[in-house]
Design a protein around this motif. Sequence first.
Motif, PDB file in Angstrom:
ATOM      1  N   ILE A  24       0.903  -1.102  -0.055  1.00 28.07           N
ATOM      2  CA  ILE A  24      -0.054  -0.078  -0.021  1.00 28.07           C
ATOM      3  C   ILE A  24       0.797   1.197  -0.197  1.00 28.07           C
ATOM      4  CG2 ILE A  24      -1.696   1.362   1.529  1.00 28.07           C
ATOM      5  CD1 ILE A  24      -2.805  -1.332   2.214  1.00 28.07           C
ATOM      6  N   THR A  25       1.935   1.253   0.792  1.00 32.80           N
ATOM      7  CA  THR A  25       2.656   2.546   0.921  1.00 32.80           C
ATOM      8  C   THR A  25       3.383   2.965  -0.472  1.00 32.80           C
ATOM      9  OG1 THR A  25       3.130   1.896   3.294  1.00 32.80           O
ATOM     10  CG2 THR A  25       4.663   3.522   2.175  1.00 32.80           C
ATOM     11  N   PRO A  26       3.874   2.169  -1.167  1.00 34.48           N
ATOM     12  CA  PRO A  26       4.399   2.426  -2.406  1.00 34.48           C
ATOM     13  C   PRO A  26       3.239   2.923  -3.594  1.00 34.48           C
ATOM     14  CG  PRO A  26       5.512   0.452  -2.094  1.00 34.48           C
ATOM     15  CD  PRO A  26       4.456   0.651  -1.035  1.00 34.48           C
ATOM     16  N   ALA A  27       2.235   2.317  -3.383  1.00 29.01           N
ATOM     17  CA  ALA A  27       1.135   2.756  -4.106  1.00 29.01           C
ATOM     18  C   ALA A  27       0.710   4.141  -3.736  1.00 29.01           C
ATOM     19  CB  ALA A  27      -0.216   1.801  -4.060  1.00 29.01           C
ATOM     20  N   MET A  28       0.839   4.477  -2.556  1.00 33.87           N
ATOM     21  CA  MET A  28       0.472   5.790  -2.195  1.00 33.87           C
ATOM     22  C   MET A  28       1.530   6.613  -2.694  1.00 33.87           C
ATOM     23  SD  MET A  28      -1.236   5.229   1.809  1.00 33.87           S
ATOM     24  CE  MET A  28      -2.922   5.582   1.906  1.00 33.87           C
ATOM     25  N   ARG A  29       2.716   6.367  -2.287  1.00 31.59           N
ATOM     26  CA  ARG A  29       3.832   7.081  -2.739  1.00 31.59           C
ATOM     27  C   ARG A  29       3.634   7.622  -4.331  1.00 31.59           C
ATOM     28  NH1 ARG A  29       7.904   3.970  -0.416  1.00 31.59           N
ATOM     29  NH2 ARG A  29       7.864   4.565   1.945  1.00 31.59           N
ATOM     30  N   THR A  30       3.279   6.437  -5.211  1.00 30.14           N
ATOM     31  CA  THR A  30       3.225   6.777  -6.817  1.00 30.14           C
ATOM     32  C   THR A  30       1.839   7.913  -6.928  1.00 30.14           C
ATOM     33  OG1 THR A  30       4.155   4.528  -6.972  1.00 30.14           O
ATOM     34  CG2 THR A  30       2.659   5.633  -8.816  1.00 30.14           C
ATOM     35  N   VAL A  31       0.789   7.537  -6.137  1.00 31.80           N
ATOM     36  CA  VAL A  31      -0.315   8.438  -6.563  1.00 31.80           C
ATOM     37  C   VAL A  31       0.070   9.775  -6.000  1.00 31.80           C
ATOM     38  CG1 VAL A  31      -2.409   9.025  -5.484  1.00 31.80           C
ATOM     39  CG2 VAL A  31      -2.112   6.637  -6.288  1.00 31.80           C
ATOM     40  N   ALA A  33       3.107  11.235  -6.056  1.00 30.53           N
ATOM     41  CA  ALA A  33       3.947  11.739  -7.070  1.00 30.53           C
ATOM     42  C   ALA A  33       3.695  12.159  -8.504  1.00 30.53           C
ATOM     43  CB  ALA A  33       5.016  10.643  -7.348  1.00 30.53           C
ATOM     44  N   ARG A  34       2.330  11.570  -8.802  1.00 30.72           N
ATOM     45  CA  ARG A  34       1.777  11.769 -10.128  1.00 30.72           C
ATOM     46  C   ARG A  34       0.444  12.636 -10.142  1.00 30.72           C
ATOM     47  NH1 ARG A  34       2.847   5.973 -12.838  1.00 30.72           N
ATOM     48  NH2 ARG A  34       5.377   6.190 -12.715  1.00 30.72           N
ATOM     49  N   ARG A  43      -8.872  11.883  -4.826  1.00 37.77           N
ATOM     50  CA  ARG A  43      -9.642  11.285  -5.653  1.00 37.77           C
ATOM     51  C   ARG A  43      -9.110   9.683  -6.007  1.00 37.77           C
ATOM     52  NH1 ARG A  43     -10.648  16.069  -8.213  1.00 37.77           N
ATOM     53  NH2 ARG A  43      -9.160  15.414  -9.737  1.00 37.77           N
ATOM     54  N   LEU A  44      -7.701   9.812  -6.304  1.00 39.79           N
ATOM     55  CA  LEU A  44      -7.010   8.500  -6.686  1.00 39.79           C
ATOM     56  C   LEU A  44      -6.834   7.449  -5.776  1.00 39.79           C
ATOM     57  CD1 LEU A  44      -4.015  10.071  -8.907  1.00 39.79           C
ATOM     58  CD2 LEU A  44      -5.955   8.673  -9.845  1.00 39.79           C
ATOM     59  N   LEU A  45      -6.633   7.923  -4.635  1.00 39.26           N
ATOM     60  CA  LEU A  45      -6.441   7.228  -3.285  1.00 39.26           C
ATOM     61  C   LEU A  45      -8.155   6.609  -3.009  1.00 39.26           C
ATOM     62  CD1 LEU A  45      -4.206   9.056  -1.268  1.00 39.26           C
ATOM     63  CD2 LEU A  45      -3.637   6.965  -2.358  1.00 39.26           C
ATOM     64  N   GLU A  46      -9.209   7.467  -3.254  1.00 35.85           N
ATOM     65  CA  GLU A  46     -10.372   6.984  -2.962  1.00 35.85           C
ATOM     66  C   GLU A  46     -10.643   5.689  -4.187  1.00 35.85           C
ATOM     67  OE1 GLU A  46     -12.971  10.178  -2.894  1.00 35.85           O
ATOM     68  OE2 GLU A  46     -12.452  10.890  -1.088  1.00 35.85           O
ATOM     69  N   MET A  47     -10.223   6.142  -5.248  1.00 36.97           N
ATOM     70  CA  MET A  47     -10.482   4.967  -6.191  1.00 36.97           C
ATOM     71  C   MET A  47     -10.031   3.624  -6.130  1.00 36.97           C
ATOM     72  SD  MET A  47     -10.826   6.906 -10.052  1.00 36.97           S
ATOM     73  CE  MET A  47      -9.312   7.775  -9.741  1.00 36.97           C
ATOM     74  N   LEU A  48      -8.634   3.781  -5.530  1.00 38.77           N
ATOM     75  CA  LEU A  48      -7.897   2.441  -5.162  1.00 38.77           C
ATOM     76  C   LEU A  48      -8.431   1.904  -4.156  1.00 38.77           C
ATOM     77  CD1 LEU A  48      -4.352   3.830  -6.138  1.00 38.77           C
ATOM     78  CD2 LEU A  48      -5.651   2.125  -7.102  1.00 38.77           C
TER      79      LEU A  48
END
Length: 117
Positions: A24-31, A33-34, A43-48
């Motif tokens: 989860i942590t790398p996914a949050m970092r990627t979101v 960063a982008r 919005r992206l974190l909610e979608m994921l």
Amino acid sequence: MSGPERYIAESAIFGDTNLVDWTITPAMRTVAARAKDAEDARRLLEMLGLIEPRQQTNSTATVACQGHCAKCNKPGRKPNQPLEKWPGTVILKGRGMCQQCYHGVLAAERQARDAVA
């Protein structure tokens, strides 16, 4: 594909919140960063499914007021009332209108009076 990428690919189902923290942590970092801005990241974190979605409200915030401007219908208050007590309101100046509308009407009347004379 070996290492953590393989586990992410195998177990990362859309909205799956049962993932371990190291995925989860790398996914949050990627979101983060982008994302273009904070709202985009949310919005992206909610979608994921990585954060809880905010409650959606369809109603607009109501403003407590003592009356409305007779011309523009903005919420108004009496001149002796403080703004802190009536947030989001304008002072009703004269004839039940806010200052901007009242001065506009006075200017129009003055102009009409001067045109006749």
